[in-house]
Design an enzyme around this catalytic site. Structure first.
Site, short mmCIF file in Angstrom:
data_model
loop_
_atom_site.label_atom_id
_atom_site.label_comp_id
_atom_site.label_asym_id
_atom_site.label_seq_id
_atom_site.Cartn_x
_atom_site.Cartn_y
_atom_site.Cartn_z
N LYS A 130 0.86 -1.19 0.00
CA LYS A 130 0.00 0.00 0.00
C LYS A 130 0.90 1.24 0.00
O LYS A 130 1.84 1.33 0.80
CB LYS A 130 -0.89 -0.03 1.24
CG LYS A 130 -1.92 1.10 1.33
CD LYS A 130 -2.79 0.92 2.57
CE LYS A 130 -3.88 1.96 2.70
NZ LYS A 130 -4.73 1.75 3.89
N SER B 213 -9.87 -0.53 7.14
CA SER B 213 -9.29 -0.31 5.81
C SER B 213 -8.53 -1.50 5.25
O SER B 213 -8.17 -1.50 4.07
CB SER B 213 -8.36 0.91 5.83
OG SER B 213 -9.11 2.09 5.73
N SER C 22 -9.57 1.77 2.77
CA SER C 22 -8.66 2.47 1.89
C SER C 22 -7.63 1.57 1.22
O SER C 22 -7.02 1.96 0.23
CB SER C 22 -7.92 3.56 2.66
OG SER C 22 -7.13 2.98 3.71
#
Lengths: 105, 533
Positions: free
Chosen positions: B99, B199, B175
Site C-alpha cells: 500500500k 481499511s 482504503s
C-alpha cells in the site's frame, strides 16, 4: 435545522488549518462538515457516567508490553542528505523558506 | 504446490516451499506475476489521467508504481541463495504489493496524494523491511484513498482508481483497495495494508480475500505515513489464512523505532492452524445484525436490518463452525458499539489534522509555484493545492471538534465513549466473565461492494461503510475478514472475527478451519471476472 458551521466559522477554521480553498470547494466542504456533525450528534444519545475516563488508546500499555526506553545517546545517521533531498528547496544542509515577516507580539 | 493453479494464483506458503526447494525459481514467480499485472491491470494511474477508455474501464488499476527491475534483481539474488544451499526465508520468492502509504527506500511513496506525488522515501518501513528479510519480493506500490481517508479508493489523486476484480463497475473498498484488488486478481500473492477503521478488512471483504488487522502494537508503524496514530494498524492481505499467518509472523514484534510496538513474545501463528475449533466459544451479537445506518436518500440515521444475504452468510459460517465443534454463543451484548462511527468521526479527525500539519511545503512534498507574500501564504497555497477534498475535510473537522470551546462536547466525550466500547469487548472476552468468548463472529460490511460513484461525495454514508469494522480499532483488538460466499450479483461477502488482545492466533485458526470446511463449496471455485476477460 440551521447550519452549526456557518460561513464565518468555516472561514475561521480554514484560516486555522492553513488552507486556501476555491469557492466551490469551500461550499462542498462546509456542507459535508455539517452533515458529519449530524452523525456526531449521535453521541448525545448515550449516557456517559461521570466516572468514565477518556481512552487515548484501546489496548492497555502494560509494563510487560511497554518496551524499555533506549539510552538517550546520539546515534549517527546517514539519512540527513537523503531527507534534505526531498525538500522543495534546500541549500547546504538548510531548508529554504520565504522570508518570515516580523510580527510584534 | 497446487498443480492446477497458475503461479500468480498459488498461495504464498506453496510458492515459498517451491522456491526454497528449488522446484520453481523466484524469477519465474516474479515474471509470472508481472505478466499477470500486464494482462489485467491496465494503464498506471496518474494525477493527470485524461479520459478513461472502454478497454481500461475493465482493468483493475491496482498499482500506482511498479518496481519490476528491482523485483527481478531480488528474485535472482534469492535463486542464488537457493543454489548456494542457503535458506532465503519463509516467504522466499513471494510477490508482495505494498500500500503506497508505506515508505520503501528508493520508491515513490505518495499516500495517493498530489502532496507527495514526487516524494521518494529515504528509508523502508519496518513491516515491509521484515517481509523482505523473510524473502518476500516487493513488486510495486498499490493505490489507496488519499492518505487512507476513505472506504472505496475513489479519493486517490491517482486516477483511474482501482476497480473491483469481481465487477469492474464496483469499487474494491478502501482504503487498502489496491492491496485487496491486487491479491484477488493474482497481481500479488501478499499485500500489506493499513487498518484505521476497517481499511484492511472492508476491501478484503469486497474483493473476496483475507484481511487481518492485528492487535494495536503487534506490528510496528515505523515508516507508515500516519493517519490516526492511536488507531492505525499495518496488517496482511492474502488469499488464505495460512498465508496471513506466515505474513504476520514476519511482520510482528517489537521495534526500537516505534515505542508503541509491543515488547511481547510473538507466538508461532502457523503451528495451531490445524487444531480445529472444537471447544472454542464463538459469539454472535444482535448489535452486529441490527444497525444504526444512514438512510441513503434522506441521510437520517436510523435502526435498520442488514441485507439478508449478508446475515445468511454469517449464520452459515457459524453453523459450519458449530458442526466442527465450536460452541456458538447467541445474544452477546455489545451495546456501545453502535456509536463506533460517531466516535470515529471525532477521534480520527483530530489525529488526522494533527498528523497533516507536517505537510507544509518545507521539509518534503508539494510547494506552490504561485507568487507568495510570506511563509504563511506559502503554507496555505501549498496545502490548498497539494491536498484533495478528503484531507481538507479531516483537517477542518479535527480543528473544530478539538477547539477549546467545543472539545468537552465532542472530543472528550468521544474519548470517553471509546472507553465504553473497549469495556464491551473486555466483558465478552473475559475468561472469568459471563460469556468467556474466544472470538466474535460478525459480518464485515453492511453491504457488498457498491458501484463506482454511488457513494463517493457523501462523506457520511462512505464512513458508515466501516460501521461493523471500526470498533476493533477503538478497542485495539485483533480482527480478521474472510470470504464467506457471494451475493446474488456475484460480489463477495466478508465474514469477520474479533478476538481478545494479542490473540491473532485464534482468529487465524478459526479462519483456516472455515476454509477447510468450505473447501469443496461451489462458491470457492469462483474466479474474479478480471481474470476471465
Amino acid at each position: 435545522m440551521a447550519d452549526t458551521i456557518t460561513p464565518e466559522l468555516f472561514d475561521y477554521l480554514v484560516e486555522l488549518a492553513a488552507l486556501e480553498l476555491a469557492s466551490d470547494e469551500a461550499e462542498y466542504l462546509r456542507h459535508q462538515l455539517n452533515q458529519q456533525l449530524t452523525a456526531i450528534r449521535e453521541l448525545e444519545r448515550i449516557a456517559v457516567p461521570d466516572d468514565i475516563p477518556a481512552a487515548a488508546h484501546g489496548v492497555p500499555f502494560t509494563a510487560a508490553a511497554r518496551p524499555a526506553l533506549r539510552a538517550d545517546e546520539p546515534v549517527p545517521s546517514d539519512l540527513a542528505l537523503a531527507l534534505l533531498s526531498g525538500s522543495p528547496d534546500s541549500d547546504d544542509g538548510y531548508f529554504i523558506v520565504p522570508e518570515i515577516q516580523h510580527q510584534d507580539l | 504446490m497446487t498443480l492446477s493453479l497458475p503461479l500468480p494464483d498459488q498461495p504464498a506458503h506453496a510458492i515459498a516451499e517451491s522456491v526454497r526447494t528449488g522446484a520453481v525459481s523466484a524469477r519465474a514467480v516474479v515474471e509470472a506475476t508481472l505478466a499477470r499485472i500486464d494482462a489485467v491491470d491496465g494503464r498506471r494511474p496518474s494525477t493527470s489521467p485524461g479520459p478513461d477508455d472502454p478497454e481500461n474501464s475493465r482493468r483493475v488499476h491496482a498499482y500506482i508504481s511498479l518496481q519490476a527491475e528491482q523485483a527481478l534483481e531480488r528474485a535472482d539474488a534469492i535463486d542464488a541463495q537457493v543454489a548456494r544451499g542457503e535458506d532465503p526465508g519463509p516467504l522466499a520468492g513471494v510477490p508482495l504489493s505494498v500500500k503506497d502509504i508505506f515508505c520503501v527506500a528508493g520508491t515513490p511513496s505518495t499516500a495517493a496524494s498530489r502532496m507527495l506525488e514526487h516524494f521518494v522515501a529515504p528509508y523502508t518501513a519496518t513491516p515491509i523491511a521484515r517481509l523482505q528479510a523473510a524473502g518476500a519480493i516487493a513488486i510495486g506500490k498499490v493505490n489507496l484513498d488519499e492518505y487512507a481517508y476513505g472506504s472505496s479508493t475513489e479519493s486517490s489523486a491517482f486516477q483511474p482508481a482501482t476497480r473491483n476484480p469481481w465487477n469492474a463497475n464496483c469499487v474494491p473498498g478502501g482504503s487498502s483497495g489496491g492491496s485487496a484488488a491486487s491479491v484477488a486478481a493474482g497481481e500479488a500473492t501478499l499485500s500489506v495494508g493499513t487498518d484505521t477503521a476497517g481499511s484492511i478488512r472492508q476491501p478484503a471483504a469486497f474483493c473476496g480475500v483475507v484481511g487481518l488487522k492485528p492487535t494495536y502494537g503487534r506490528v510496528s508503524r515505523y515508516g507508515l505515513i500516519a493517519f490516526g496514530s492511536s488507531l492505525d494498524c499495518p496488517g496482511p492481505v492474502t488469499r488464505t489464512a495460512r498465508d496471513a499467518a506466515l505474513a504476520l509472523q514476519a511482520m510482528a514484534g517489537a521495534d526500537p523505532h516505534d515505542s508503541t510496538a509491543a515488547a511481547l513474545p510473538v507466538p508461532d501463528y502457523s503451528r495451531g492452524l490445524d487444531q480445529g475449533v472444537r471447544g472454542l466459544r464463538i459469539g454472535l451479537s444482535p448489535d452486529y445484525f441490527r444497525i444504526r445506518y444512514p438512510d441513503p436518500t434522506t441521510g437520517e440515521i436510523r435502526d435498520t436490518e442488514l441485507p439478508p444475504e449478508i446475515v445468511a452468510a454469517t449464520r452459515a459460517a457459524a453453523e459450519a463452525l458449530a458442526r466442527a465443534g465450536a460452541e456458538i454463543v447467541e445474544d452477546v451484548p455489545l451495546p456501545n458499539t453502535s456509536f463506533g462511527i460517531p466516535v470515529y468521526f471525532v477521534i480520527s479527525r483530530v489525529e488526522a489534522a494533527s498528523n497533516l500539519h507536517r505537510f507544509d511545503g518545507v521539509k518534503y512534498g508539494h510547494r506552490t509555484q504561485q507568487t507568495i507574500r510570506d511563509l504563511r501564504d506559502m503554507y496555505r497555497k501549498s496545502r490548498g493545492e497539494g491536498f484533495g477534498r478528503q484531507p481538507k475535510l479531516r483537517i477542518l473537522m479535527g480543528m473544530y471538534v478539538s477547539g477549546a470551546q467545543y472539545a468537552s462536547q465532542y472530543y472528550q466525550r468521544a474519548l470517553r465513549v471509546r472507553t465504553l466500547i473497549r469495556r464491551d469487548f473486555e466483558s465478552v472476552f473475559d475468561p472469568q466473565g459471563a460469556y468467556r468468548l474466544n472470538a466474535l463472529l460478525t459480518p464485515t460490511t453492511p453491504t457488498t461492494a457498491f458501484e463506482i460513484g454511488a457513494v463517493y461525495g457523501n462523506s457520511v454514508l462512505m464512513q458508515y461503510a466501516d460501521l461493523l469494522a471500526v470498533n476493533a480499532n477503538h478497542a485495539g483488538i485483533p480482527a480478521l475478514s474472510m470470504p464467506g460466499g457471494f451475493d446474488a450479483g456475484g460480489l463477495p461477502i466478508g465474514v469477520q472475527l474479533f478476538g481478545a488482545d494479542w490473540d491473532e492466533a485464534t482468529l487465524l485458526r478459526i479462519a483456516h478451519t472455515f476454509e477447510t470446511l468450505t473447501a469443496d463449496a461451489a462458491w470457492r471455485s469462483r474466479r474474479p471476472l478480471a481474470l476471465t476477460q
